[in-house]
Each structure stands twice: as structure tokens, then as C-alpha cells.
Motif scaffolding. Structure first.
Motif, PDB file in Angstrom:
ATOM      1  N   SER A 191       0.826  -1.213   0.000  1.00 49.13           N
ATOM      2  CA  SER A 191       0.000   0.000   0.000  1.00 49.13           C
ATOM      3  C   SER A 191       0.857   1.259   0.000  1.00 49.13           C
ATOM      4  O   SER A 191       0.511   2.260  -0.624  1.00 49.13           O
ATOM      5  CB  SER A 191      -0.930   0.025   1.219  1.00 49.13           C
ATOM      6  OG  SER A 191      -1.928  -0.950   1.066  1.00 49.13           O
TER       7      SER A 191
ATOM      8  N   ARG B  25       2.180   1.660  -3.469  1.00 50.17           N
ATOM      9  CA  ARG B  25       1.177   2.022  -4.459  1.00 50.17           C
ATOM     10  C   ARG B  25       0.533   3.383  -4.201  1.00 50.17           C
ATOM     11  O   ARG B  25       0.281   4.145  -5.129  1.00 50.17           O
ATOM     12  CB  ARG B  25       0.089   0.932  -4.466  1.00 50.17           C
ATOM     13  CG  ARG B  25      -0.928   1.148  -5.531  1.00 50.17           C
ATOM     14  CD  ARG B  25      -1.698  -0.108  -5.815  1.00 50.17           C
ATOM     15  NE  ARG B  25      -2.716   0.155  -6.826  1.00 50.17           N
ATOM     16  CZ  ARG B  25      -3.654  -0.688  -7.169  1.00 50.17           C
ATOM     17  NH1 ARG B  25      -3.701  -1.864  -6.592  1.00 50.17           N
ATOM     18  NH2 ARG B  25      -4.537  -0.368  -8.087  1.00 50.17           N
ATOM     19  N   TYR B  26       0.216   3.676  -2.934  1.00 48.45           N
ATOM     20  CA  TYR B  26      -0.556   4.895  -2.628  1.00 48.45           C
ATOM     21  C   TYR B  26       0.193   5.934  -1.791  1.00 48.45           C
ATOM     22  O   TYR B  26      -0.136   7.111  -1.840  1.00 48.45           O
ATOM     23  CB  TYR B  26      -1.844   4.534  -1.888  1.00 48.45           C
ATOM     24  CG  TYR B  26      -2.748   3.609  -2.669  1.00 48.45           C
ATOM     25  CD1 TYR B  26      -3.338   4.036  -3.855  1.00 48.45           C
ATOM     26  CD2 TYR B  26      -3.020   2.325  -2.204  1.00 48.45           C
ATOM     27  CE1 TYR B  26      -4.166   3.196  -4.572  1.00 48.45           C
ATOM     28  CE2 TYR B  26      -3.855   1.484  -2.915  1.00 48.45           C
ATOM     29  CZ  TYR B  26      -4.424   1.921  -4.101  1.00 48.45           C
ATOM     30  OH  TYR B  26      -5.249   1.101  -4.806  1.00 48.45           O
TER      31      TYR B  26
ATOM     32  N   SER C  71      -7.481   4.645   0.910  1.00 43.78           N
ATOM     33  CA  SER C  71      -6.265   5.095   0.209  1.00 43.78           C
ATOM     34  C   SER C  71      -6.471   6.496  -0.355  1.00 43.78           C
ATOM     35  O   SER C  71      -7.528   6.781  -0.931  1.00 43.78           O
ATOM     36  CB  SER C  71      -5.936   4.140  -0.940  1.00 43.78           C
ATOM     37  OG  SER C  71      -5.689   2.849  -0.436  1.00 43.78           O
TER      38      SER C  71
ATOM     39  N   PRO D  25      -4.678   8.797  -2.805  1.00 44.87           N
ATOM     40  CA  PRO D  25      -4.616   9.325  -4.176  1.00 44.87           C
ATOM     41  C   PRO D  25      -5.848   9.080  -5.053  1.00 44.87           C
ATOM     42  O   PRO D  25      -6.264  10.006  -5.767  1.00 44.87           O
ATOM     43  CB  PRO D  25      -3.354   8.651  -4.746  1.00 44.87           C
ATOM     44  CG  PRO D  25      -2.499   8.428  -3.538  1.00 44.87           C
ATOM     45  CD  PRO D  25      -3.460   8.069  -2.442  1.00 44.87           C
TER      46      PRO D  25
ATOM     47  N   TYR E  93      -2.986   7.629   3.188  1.00 39.91           N
ATOM     48  CA  TYR E  93      -4.413   7.298   3.257  1.00 39.91           C
ATOM     49  C   TYR E  93      -5.134   8.264   4.193  1.00 39.91           C
ATOM     50  O   TYR E  93      -4.511   8.979   4.978  1.00 39.91           O
ATOM     51  CB  TYR E  93      -4.620   5.855   3.720  1.00 39.91           C
ATOM     52  CG  TYR E  93      -4.075   5.534   5.096  1.00 39.91           C
ATOM     53  CD1 TYR E  93      -2.704   5.314   5.304  1.00 39.91           C
ATOM     54  CD2 TYR E  93      -4.919   5.432   6.197  1.00 39.91           C
ATOM     55  CE1 TYR E  93      -2.203   5.009   6.562  1.00 39.91           C
ATOM     56  CE2 TYR E  93      -4.430   5.126   7.463  1.00 39.91           C
ATOM     57  CZ  TYR E  93      -3.067   4.917   7.642  1.00 39.91           C
ATOM     58  OH  TYR E  93      -2.574   4.624   8.891  1.00 39.91           O
TER      59      TYR E  93
END
Ligand SMILES: [Zn+2]
Length: 219
Positions: free
Chosen positions: A49, A52-53, A72, A74, A56
Motif C-alpha cells: 500500500s 502504491r498509494y 487510500s 490518491p 491514506y
């Protein structure tokens, strides 16, 4: 101040000493479960996570919330910006008057009607030879000068309708160069809140963004 001081001391979720982690929707996004404004945090490094992001949004018990919601960051930010920009594009095309005509514009329009009827009268007097040609020409010139002056005033008074649309068009054009703070200000101007709901039973498919779980509350 106590909250900020506590953050500085623990450094939880951010560099120690830093209190500057305002994300695009911090405080604007709200928990669909309890209504609290969401905070943001960085995913644990070395997790997928995080890769990827990065960050959050979350409902924090420490912030007075239920602590039962996180999402999350974005994909939510991207979606909300997309919605706002399409809303502004619609505004930019809208040319309906933003506010009713003021008394000054009313008065200018009444003056124009008066000038028009004075011209009719001058033509009538000329036709019945009560005005010489030179008197008639002078009178028409006077009325036309006056008319020009009042028309200019009237156009100054009625520029407001296009203004809201042109402001919206400018924001759309310059959005990419806006800072996070400028974007937050524009979002807050149009949106009361972005309510994020829990995925519910069996709804936690990994990695899939679900716009139906977001509700924009417009101002
Ligand atoms: Zn909550």
C-alpha cells in the motif's frame, strides 16, 4: 496547541517535529460512519500500500471520530478533483446572469427608453416643420451622444454575469499549477464535504476504487 505538541513529540506517522501533513482532502473528507473530518497518514513503509498509494485518509479516535474508516488517498483525491473540474467547466459555459439587475442598470435602461422617445419626437417636429434642419441635426446629435454615454454606463453595470464563468474558466486552466493549499481552498469553496462510506460486507476488494462510496456535498 496540545494536539500539535503531542504530534511533535511522538512523531507518529510523520517525521518527528513536522506537523505539516495537510493532504488535499484533510478535514474536507468526512467519515460516513460518524461524520468526523478525516485525517491523513502515511502507510507503513515496505508495505504494498505504501508503494502504491503512499498515504491514506482515516477517521481517528484521537480526533474524536469512530476510528472505523480508512481509505487510500490518491484515488479519492484524483476523483474529487475530476468532479470539481467538470463542475467548474460547466460553470464556465454558463452565461446566465449571476444576480438580478441593480437599480442603476434599471435607471440607465429607463434613460435609453427616454432618449429613444425624444428622437421620435424630434423627427415628428422636423416632419411638421417646427424644427429647422439645423435645429433637428443638433438635437439628434445631442441625443445620440447622450445615448452613447448611457449605453457605456449600462454595459459597465452589466458585466457581472460573465464574471463567475470566467473565474471558473481560469481555475480550470491554471489548476495544474495550483499548490495543495490553493486546491483545498477551491474545493472548499464549492464543496461542503466529501463523505466517504465504509465498503460494507464483502466490499473490501483490494485495489479497486469505488466512487459510489463517495458522496460530494455541494455548497
Ligand atoms: Zn468515523
Amino acid at each position: 496547541m496540545d494536539v500539535l505538541d503531542a504530534r511533535k513529540k511522538t512523531g507518529k506517522g510523520r517525521k518527528v517535529g513536522s506537523t505539516v501533513t495537510k493532504r488535499l482532502l484533510t478535514g474536507i473528507a468526512r467519515c460516513g460512519n460518524c461524520g468526523s473530518g478525516l485525517a491523513s497518514a502515511i502507510y507503513q513503509r515496505s508495505t504494498p500500500s505504501y508503494q502504491r498509494y503512499g498515504y491514506y485518509y482515516l477517521c481517528r479516535v484521537a480526533g474524536g471520530g469512530c476510528g472505523k474508516l480508512s481509505r487510500s488517498g490518491p484515488p479519492v483525491d484524483d476523483y474529487v478533483q475530476e468532479i470539481l473540474l467538470s463542475h467548474l467547466k460547466t460553470q464556465a459555459r454558463d452565461v446566465t446572469p449571476a444576480k438580478p439587475e441593480g437599480p442603476e442598470l434599471e435607471a440607465a435602461k429607463a434613460k435609453l427608453r427616454q432618449i429613444e422617445s425624444d428622437k421620435v419626437e424630434a423627427r415628428r417636429l422636423r416632419a411638421s416643420d417646427e424644427l429647422s434642419l439645423s435645429e433637428f441635426a443638433r438635437e439628434v446629435r445631442r441625443l445620440e451622444d447622450k445615448e452613447q454615454e448611457v449605453k457605456e454606463l449600462a454595459s459597465l453595470l452589466s458585466v457581472t454575469p460573465a464574471r463567475a464563468g470566467s473565474v471558473a474558466a481560469r481555475i480550470v486552466r491554471e489548476w495544474d499549477s495550483y499548490t495543495v493549499d490553493m486546491r483545498r481552498a477551491e474545493i472548499a469553496r464549492s464543496m461542503e464535504a466529501v463523505v466517504i462510506s465504509k465498503a460494507g460486507k464483502g466490499g473490501a476488494q483490494r485495489g479497486r476504487f469505488r466512487p459510489e462510496l463517495l458522496e460530494i456535498v455541494w455548497r
